[in-house]
Design a protein around this motif. Structure first.
Motif, PDB file in Angstrom:
ATOM      1  N   GLU A 150     -43.346  68.786  -5.581  1.00  0.00           N
ATOM      2  CA  GLU A 150     -42.347  68.706  -6.651  1.00  0.00           C
ATOM      3  C   GLU A 150     -42.899  67.965  -7.863  1.00  0.00           C
ATOM      4  OE1 GLU A 150     -39.368  69.849  -7.316  1.00  0.00           O
ATOM      5  OE2 GLU A 150     -39.289  71.066  -5.498  1.00  0.00           O
ATOM      6  N   GLU A 164     -43.558  67.613   0.360  1.00  0.00           N
ATOM      7  CA  GLU A 164     -42.587  68.184  -0.576  1.00  0.00           C
ATOM      8  C   GLU A 164     -42.497  67.358  -1.860  1.00  0.00           C
ATOM      9  OE1 GLU A 164     -39.614  70.429  -2.362  1.00  0.00           O
ATOM     10  OE2 GLU A 164     -40.969  70.902  -0.697  1.00  0.00           O
ATOM     11  N   GLU A 165     -42.479  66.051  -1.726  1.00  0.00           N
ATOM     12  CA  GLU A 165     -42.403  65.189  -2.916  1.00  0.00           C
ATOM     13  C   GLU A 165     -43.610  65.393  -3.821  1.00  0.00           C
ATOM     14  OE1 GLU A 165     -42.068  61.276  -1.337  1.00  0.00           O
ATOM     15  OE2 GLU A 165     -39.918  61.428  -0.911  1.00  0.00           O
ATOM     16  N   GLU A 222     -41.667  65.669   4.271  1.00  0.00           N
ATOM     17  CA  GLU A 222     -41.019  65.086   3.084  1.00  0.00           C
ATOM     18  C   GLU A 222     -42.058  64.614   2.069  1.00  0.00           C
ATOM     19  OE1 GLU A 222     -38.020  61.357   1.979  1.00  0.00           O
ATOM     20  OE2 GLU A 222     -38.267  61.993   4.063  1.00  0.00           O
ATOM     21  N   ARG A 223     -43.129  64.007   2.547  1.00  0.00           N
ATOM     22  CA  ARG A 223     -44.162  63.525   1.615  1.00  0.00           C
ATOM     23  C   ARG A 223     -44.873  64.692   0.931  1.00  0.00           C
ATOM     24  NH1 ARG A 223     -47.149  58.043   3.675  1.00  0.00           N
ATOM     25  NH2 ARG A 223     -45.301  56.971   4.462  1.00  0.00           N
TER      26      ARG A 223
END
Length: 558
Positions: free
Chosen positions: A109, A105-106, A102-103
């Motif tokens: 993005e 991916e953030e 998740e980190r």
């Protein structure tokens, strides 16, 4: 001489020429420019960069890293043991942690490169672990290791190598990561000292498990040590010594002055070594070992991806015997299974001597090699049977030995029938110790497995040899061997603790077999020991009700 203080890892001591282990720029993304060094090689420029492309680059790098980790796990299991394999397996698990993904991916993005996304995600955790302190802080080095692997994987570079470390070098580093500890153990580093780090880090645990003496957390003063200068590392004292003497005979703090180790009343004691090759036997000789108390023969197969043929085995065993022409070498027959599966198999099936008897052709080949080596080599050979749980197993091996020696005699091949010994490392063997001792020439205590089996813990758990139940099992097995009048040695990790070794003498153990670099400290502790006083300590330990009582008793005697 100048001494620097740190935290000792293990019990051994060694000296050598200082060799500074440098770090790749890609391992230090604390500075933002670290990722920039890769822009010209693999990273797309800002105008052509897209989140989808960066995700794909991240996935490729992760796949390369997983492949590297799996390859290294196999080598680590053979060279260092299951502890190293488990550390690297944990690395792989973290790569697929949802919070990590998740980190990354953030950050992608937010238009970061995949490299920067990885570096920033891991850096947050590294800082958080270090702020927590204690054992948790030691996990930060694992994440640094993982970060370096991932960042190197983007341009497809192979992992950083620590090969090329000079023979008998003391390796110095800012800090040590688990993969580096594995490779240094493979390369035979004499000792290690680091500026930062703790004794609870995975790197420290791996060094200790391989018997490489280390002093960690020495501080900034270590940076004053120049490449190539002579350095001593004393893990037991937590001390790094600069320029430890100029006498050429003092090239190693670990090398002992020749001479027998004896109790105060003159009873001889042997301090031998646990090894997995003739090369390690040579190191043991240099450290002052009286012989080899445990030659782990399965390592010959684990390191060559298969069981060597009879000639190759004969050569390896004879080479170890030649290292100790006046001593004894105890070769444990193959002990595949559990954390040491035979390459190409699924690792299932019986362990120890039962596994050997289940593969009679392979077993007879090994016995054939051992009989030939006993004639070819200079020292005295003992064949030790692992994980014995039944008297019938000893009888069956004797029958195999009879058949093998008959064949060699008929063929006109030089051979010598070696002594036979058993490992006591299960509750069953403790119960049968009197009957087993009556049928063999020696009894060897394997305290690692004995502690786990007695306490019912998994092989992943650290062996707790100072638990009262384990102490009493040791007492019974040693008493049975002494009653039968056969040699008794202790080969487990516990014997590398000089004070535990002293207690073993109190029970009646006459030989302790330890990692080569633990030999000097154990020799110093046992030479001149008051056996009667040690017997009192042993009796009190066997009567204790809790582990803390035993630990306190041993600490008072140190």
């Amino acid at each position: 001489m100048t001494d620097l203080c740190g935290v000792g890892v293990g019990t051994g001591a060694a000296t050598g020429r200082a060799f500074w282990l440098t770090r790749d720029a890609s391992d230090s993304p604390d500075a933002p420019d670290a990722s920039d060094t890769q822009v010209t090689r693999d990273t797309p420029d800002a105008s052509s960069r897209s989140p989808d492309a960066e995700r794909e680059r991240f996935e490729r790098a992760r796949s390369r890293t997983v492949e590297e980790l799996r390859d290294e796990q196999e080598r680590a299991a053979a060279a260092v043991g299951k502890a190293a394999e488990d550390v690297l397996a944990t690395h792989e698990t973290f790569l697929y942690d949802p919070a990590f993904e998740e980190r990354v991916e953030e950050a992608i993005e937010a238009d970061e490169t995949a490299e920067r996304a990885v570096a920033s995600a891991l850096e947050d955790w590294i800082e958080a672990f270090e702020d927590t302190g204690g054992k948790t802080a030691a996990r930060a080095d694992d994440l640094r290791d993982l970060r370096g692997r991932l960042l190197r994987a983007f341009p497809g570079e192979s992992g950083r190598s620590v090969r090329g470390v000079p023979p008998n070098a003391v390796v110095l580093a800012e800090r040590l990561e688990p993969s580096q500890a594995v490779r240094l153990a493979e390369e035979g580093a004499t000792g290690v000292a680091t500026v930062s780090g703790s004794r609870t880090s995975h790197a420290a645990i791996l060094l200790r498990s391989r018997g490489v003496p280390a002093v960690v957390g020495v501080g900034e003063a270590l940076r004053t040590v120049e490449e190539g200068s002579r350095v001593g590392v004393d893990a037991a004292a937590g001390r790094v010594t600069l320029a430890p003497g100029d006498d050429a005979d003092a090239d190693s703090l670990a090398r002992e002055t020749p001479g027998d180790v004896r109790t105060a009343s003159g009873t001889p004691l042997a301090v031998t070594a646990n090894v997995g090759s003739s090369r390690e036997a040579a190191v043991a000789l240099e450290r002052g070992a009286d012989g080899v108390g445990l030659f782990r023969s399965e390592f010959l197969a684990l390191r060559s991806d298969g069981v060597p043929d009879v000639d190759a085995q004969t050569e390896a065993y004879a080479a170890a015997l030649d290292r100790f022409p006046e001593g004894r070498v105890a070769v444990r027959t193959f002990d595949f299974g559990g954390d040491k599966p035979l390459p190409g198999t699924d690792g299932t099936g019986p362990r120890g001597v039962a596994g050997s008897l289940a593969t009679p052709d392979r077993h007879r080949d090994q016995l054939r090699a051992l009989c030939r080596a006993a004639a070819d080599g200079a020292g005295d050979l003992t064949v030790v049977l692992p994980h014995v749980t039944r008297v019938e197993e000893v009888t069956a091996v004797r029958d195999h030995l009879d058949a093998v020696t008959d064949e060699l005699a008929e063929e006109g091949v030089a051979y010598e029938r070696p002594d036979l010994g058993v490992m006591v490392e299960t509750p069953a063997a403790v119960e049968l110790a009197p009957e087993l001792a009556d049928r063999v020439a020696s009894v060897s205590l394997g305290t690692n497995d004995l502690a786990r089996y007695v306490l019912g813990t998994t092989r992943d758990a650290d062996p707790e040899a100072t638990e009262p139940a384990v102490i009493r099992a040791i007492e019974r097995a040693v008493a049975a061997a002494n009653d039968a009048g056969v040699r008794v040695r202790c080969c487990g990790e516990a014997a590398a603790d000089p004070d535990f070794a002293a207690m073993l003498v109190g029970f009646g153990v006459t030989e302790t077999s330890v990692a080569p670099d633990a030999v000097p400290a154990v020799r110093r502790r046992l030479d001149g020991i008051d056996a009667d006083a040690a017997a009192v300590v042993a009796e009190r330990a066997a009567a204790a009700s809790t582990k803390s009582e035993v630990d306190s008793l041993l600490n008072r005697e140190s």
